[in-house]
Design a protein around this motif. Sequence first.
Motif, PDB file in Angstrom:
ATOM      1  N   LEU A 107       0.822  -1.215   0.000  1.00  0.00           N
ATOM      2  CA  LEU A 107       0.000   0.000   0.000  1.00  0.00           C
ATOM      3  C   LEU A 107       0.855   1.264   0.000  1.00  0.00           C
ATOM      4  CD1 LEU A 107      -2.906   1.059   0.084  1.00  0.00           C
ATOM      5  CD2 LEU A 107      -2.755   1.018   2.566  1.00  0.00           C
ATOM      6  N   ILE A 108       1.943   1.263   0.753  1.00  0.00           N
ATOM      7  CA  ILE A 108       2.842   2.418   0.784  1.00  0.00           C
ATOM      8  C   ILE A 108       3.398   2.697  -0.608  1.00  0.00           C
ATOM      9  CG2 ILE A 108       5.143   3.157   1.560  1.00  0.00           C
ATOM     10  CD1 ILE A 108       4.452   1.900   4.289  1.00  0.00           C
ATOM     11  N   ARG A 109       3.779   1.670  -1.324  1.00  0.00           N
ATOM     12  CA  ARG A 109       4.319   1.886  -2.674  1.00  0.00           C
ATOM     13  C   ARG A 109       3.228   2.326  -3.652  1.00  0.00           C
ATOM     14  NH1 ARG A 109       8.877   3.770  -2.650  1.00  0.00           N
ATOM     15  NH2 ARG A 109       9.149   3.262  -4.843  1.00  0.00           N
ATOM     16  N   ILE A 110       2.018   1.825  -3.476  1.00  0.00           N
ATOM     17  CA  ILE A 110       0.907   2.289  -4.322  1.00  0.00           C
ATOM     18  C   ILE A 110       0.659   3.765  -4.070  1.00  0.00           C
ATOM     19  CG2 ILE A 110      -1.603   2.117  -4.688  1.00  0.00           C
ATOM     20  CD1 ILE A 110      -1.278  -0.935  -4.209  1.00  0.00           C
ATOM     21  N   VAL A 111       0.662   4.176  -2.814  1.00  0.00           N
ATOM     22  CA  VAL A 111       0.479   5.590  -2.472  1.00  0.00           C
ATOM     23  C   VAL A 111       1.611   6.423  -3.053  1.00  0.00           C
ATOM     24  CG1 VAL A 111       0.453   7.225  -0.535  1.00  0.00           C
ATOM     25  CG2 VAL A 111      -0.920   5.150  -0.436  1.00  0.00           C
ATOM     26  N   HIS A 112       2.839   5.903  -2.994  1.00  0.00           N
ATOM     27  CA  HIS A 112       3.982   6.610  -3.572  1.00  0.00           C
ATOM     28  C   HIS A 112       3.746   6.899  -5.047  1.00  0.00           C
ATOM     29  CE1 HIS A 112       8.084   7.546  -4.779  1.00  0.00           C
ATOM     30  NE2 HIS A 112       7.988   6.584  -5.681  1.00  0.00           N
ATOM     31  N   TRP A 113       3.331   5.889  -5.785  1.00  0.00           N
ATOM     32  CA  TRP A 113       3.139   6.073  -7.219  1.00  0.00           C
ATOM     33  C   TRP A 113       1.873   6.863  -7.529  1.00  0.00           C
ATOM     34  CZ3 TRP A 113       6.904   6.202 -10.295  1.00  0.00           C
ATOM     35  CH2 TRP A 113       8.062   5.499  -9.986  1.00  0.00           C
ATOM     36  N   MET A 114       0.877   6.808  -6.673  1.00  0.00           N
ATOM     37  CA  MET A 114      -0.311   7.654  -6.877  1.00  0.00           C
ATOM     38  C   MET A 114       0.068   9.130  -6.785  1.00  0.00           C
ATOM     39  SD  MET A 114      -3.449   5.806  -4.862  1.00  0.00           S
ATOM     40  CE  MET A 114      -4.409   7.295  -4.866  1.00  0.00           C
ATOM     41  N   GLY A 115       0.978   9.454  -5.895  1.00  0.00           N
ATOM     42  CA  GLY A 115       1.430  10.838  -5.744  1.00  0.00           C
ATOM     43  C   GLY A 115       2.236  11.320  -6.924  1.00  0.00           C
ATOM     44  N   ARG A 116       2.780  10.418  -7.706  1.00  0.00           N
ATOM     45  CA  ARG A 116       3.606  10.788  -8.860  1.00  0.00           C
ATOM     46  C   ARG A 116       2.789  10.952 -10.142  1.00  0.00           C
ATOM     47  NH1 ARG A 116       8.488  11.777  -8.528  1.00  0.00           N
ATOM     48  NH2 ARG A 116       9.175  10.566 -10.306  1.00  0.00           N
ATOM     49  N   VAL A 117       1.569  10.455 -10.160  1.00  0.00           N
ATOM     50  CA  VAL A 117       0.732  10.512 -11.360  1.00  0.00           C
ATOM     51  C   VAL A 117      -0.238  11.692 -11.225  1.00  0.00           C
ATOM     52  CG1 VAL A 117      -0.966   9.250 -12.744  1.00  0.00           C
ATOM     53  CG2 VAL A 117       0.911   8.016 -11.659  1.00  0.00           C
ATOM     54  N   ASN A 118      -0.146  12.649 -12.135  1.00  0.00           N
ATOM     55  CA  ASN A 118      -0.973  13.860 -12.059  1.00  0.00           C
ATOM     56  C   ASN A 118      -2.469  13.572 -12.107  1.00  0.00           C
ATOM     57  OD1 ASN A 118       1.182  15.610 -11.789  1.00  0.00           O
ATOM     58  ND2 ASN A 118       1.413  15.891 -13.999  1.00  0.00           N
ATOM     59  N   VAL A 119      -2.869  12.564 -12.850  1.00  0.00           N
ATOM     60  CA  VAL A 119      -4.284  12.226 -12.980  1.00  0.00           C
ATOM     61  C   VAL A 119      -4.866  11.813 -11.625  1.00  0.00           C
ATOM     62  CG1 VAL A 119      -5.906  10.650 -14.117  1.00  0.00           C
ATOM     63  CG2 VAL A 119      -3.923  11.505 -15.362  1.00  0.00           C
ATOM     64  N   MET A 120      -4.040  11.251 -10.768  1.00  0.00           N
ATOM     65  CA  MET A 120      -4.493  10.754  -9.476  1.00  0.00           C
ATOM     66  C   MET A 120      -4.476  11.825  -8.384  1.00  0.00           C
ATOM     67  SD  MET A 120      -5.271   7.647 -10.077  1.00  0.00           S
ATOM     68  CE  MET A 120      -5.426   6.904  -8.484  1.00  0.00           C
ATOM     69  N   MET A 122      -6.462  14.323  -7.631  1.00  0.00           N
ATOM     70  CA  MET A 122      -7.737  14.503  -6.934  1.00  0.00           C
ATOM     71  C   MET A 122      -8.024  13.336  -5.992  1.00  0.00           C
ATOM     72  SD  MET A 122     -10.521  16.317  -9.466  1.00  0.00           S
ATOM     73  CE  MET A 122     -11.724  15.184  -8.939  1.00  0.00           C
ATOM     74  N   VAL A 123      -7.763  12.127  -6.447  1.00  0.00           N
ATOM     75  CA  VAL A 123      -7.976  10.951  -5.592  1.00  0.00           C
ATOM     76  C   VAL A 123      -7.051  11.017  -4.389  1.00  0.00           C
ATOM     77  CG1 VAL A 123      -7.780   8.428  -5.493  1.00  0.00           C
ATOM     78  CG2 VAL A 123      -8.719   9.516  -7.528  1.00  0.00           C
ATOM     79  N   ASN A 124      -5.796  11.392  -4.647  1.00  0.00           N
ATOM     80  CA  ASN A 124      -4.818  11.504  -3.568  1.00  0.00           C
ATOM     81  C   ASN A 124      -5.242  12.566  -2.550  1.00  0.00           C
ATOM     82  OD1 ASN A 124      -2.475  10.616  -2.366  1.00  0.00           O
ATOM     83  ND2 ASN A 124      -1.166  12.045  -3.459  1.00  0.00           N
ATOM     84  N   ASP A 125      -5.707  13.723  -3.025  1.00  0.00           N
ATOM     85  CA  ASP A 125      -6.162  14.780  -2.121  1.00  0.00           C
ATOM     86  C   ASP A 125      -7.364  14.328  -1.290  1.00  0.00           C
ATOM     87  OD1 ASP A 125      -4.161  16.447  -3.014  1.00  0.00           O
ATOM     88  OD2 ASP A 125      -5.451  17.588  -4.373  1.00  0.00           O
ATOM     89  N   PHE A 126      -8.284  13.586  -1.914  1.00  0.00           N
ATOM     90  CA  PHE A 126      -9.443  13.067  -1.188  1.00  0.00           C
ATOM     91  C   PHE A 126      -9.007  12.080  -0.115  1.00  0.00           C
ATOM     92  CE2 PHE A 126     -12.737   9.793  -0.708  1.00  0.00           C
ATOM     93  CZ  PHE A 126     -13.747  10.580  -0.150  1.00  0.00           C
ATOM     94  N   LEU A 127      -8.066  11.208  -0.451  1.00  0.00           N
ATOM     95  CA  LEU A 127      -7.584  10.235   0.526  1.00  0.00           C
ATOM     96  C   LEU A 127      -6.839  10.913   1.669  1.00  0.00           C
ATOM     97  CD1 LEU A 127      -6.448   7.337  -1.840  1.00  0.00           C
ATOM     98  CD2 LEU A 127      -8.518   7.449  -0.439  1.00  0.00           C
ATOM     99  N   VAL A 128      -6.123  11.998   1.369  1.00  0.00           N
ATOM    100  CA  VAL A 128      -5.463  12.774   2.432  1.00  0.00           C
ATOM    101  C   VAL A 128      -6.516  13.360   3.365  1.00  0.00           C
ATOM    102  CG1 VAL A 128      -4.139  14.887   2.894  1.00  0.00           C
ATOM    103  CG2 VAL A 128      -3.346  13.281   1.162  1.00  0.00           C
ATOM    104  N   LEU A 129      -7.594  13.898   2.798  1.00  0.00           N
ATOM    105  CA  LEU A 129      -8.683  14.440   3.608  1.00  0.00           C
ATOM    106  C   LEU A 129      -9.295  13.345   4.484  1.00  0.00           C
ATOM    107  CD1 LEU A 129     -10.629  16.719   4.395  1.00  0.00           C
ATOM    108  CD2 LEU A 129     -12.011  16.084   2.401  1.00  0.00           C
TER     109      LEU A 129
END
Length: 191
Positions: A107-120, A122-129
């Motif tokens: 999961l940590i590595r998936i989150v790492h790569w989600m943060g590197r992909v611009n398309v993600m 919004m999803v990343n910001d929602f998950l941070v919230l």
Amino acid sequence: MAVIESHLVDKIHLLQSPGIPWNFDVVLMALVYIGIGYFYKDKIKRLLEDETVKIDAAAEIIAVLLGIFCWINYRDGSPFYYFDMKPVYYKELISAILIPCAFGFVLIRIVHWMGRVNVMKMVNDFLVLCGRATIPIMFMHIPLNHWKDTLGYGRGGFIFIGVGIPLLFTIVLGKYSVMRKLFGLTELTRR
């Protein structure tokens, strides 16, 4: 200690019903995970930020092994490995630590790569919230869905109400320092 307590709950009926007060039984196992997070926080942070291909390869291998493990475990409908903290079901300490940590690593590595992909983003910001609203979500999702069976909505409605209302609660009340202290909210403007 937590594993011993899990075995005792099976044998002593008084511990099953009415149960151990204030979820002390769950706290024992949760302390193990909190300890892992606390003592290895530097390594976890490094896993989130590191660009090493070896770490990605290890995460991919672990993900494949976890997939095989889950397929074998659930293929015939009666799993040989079962872990659930709420009803105090964790019989093997090593597997109760290794398997969740393996999922956490992937999961940590998936989150790492989600943060590197611009398309993600919004999803990343929602998950941070959602991460910042963990305490309200944890304490409000069950009471908010008290009338689930009466109103007849399914899992989607359960998630929408159980996550959506605590998120709104956090966004609206997180602006005020008194409310942040009272309800354990984080200030959303910090990052």
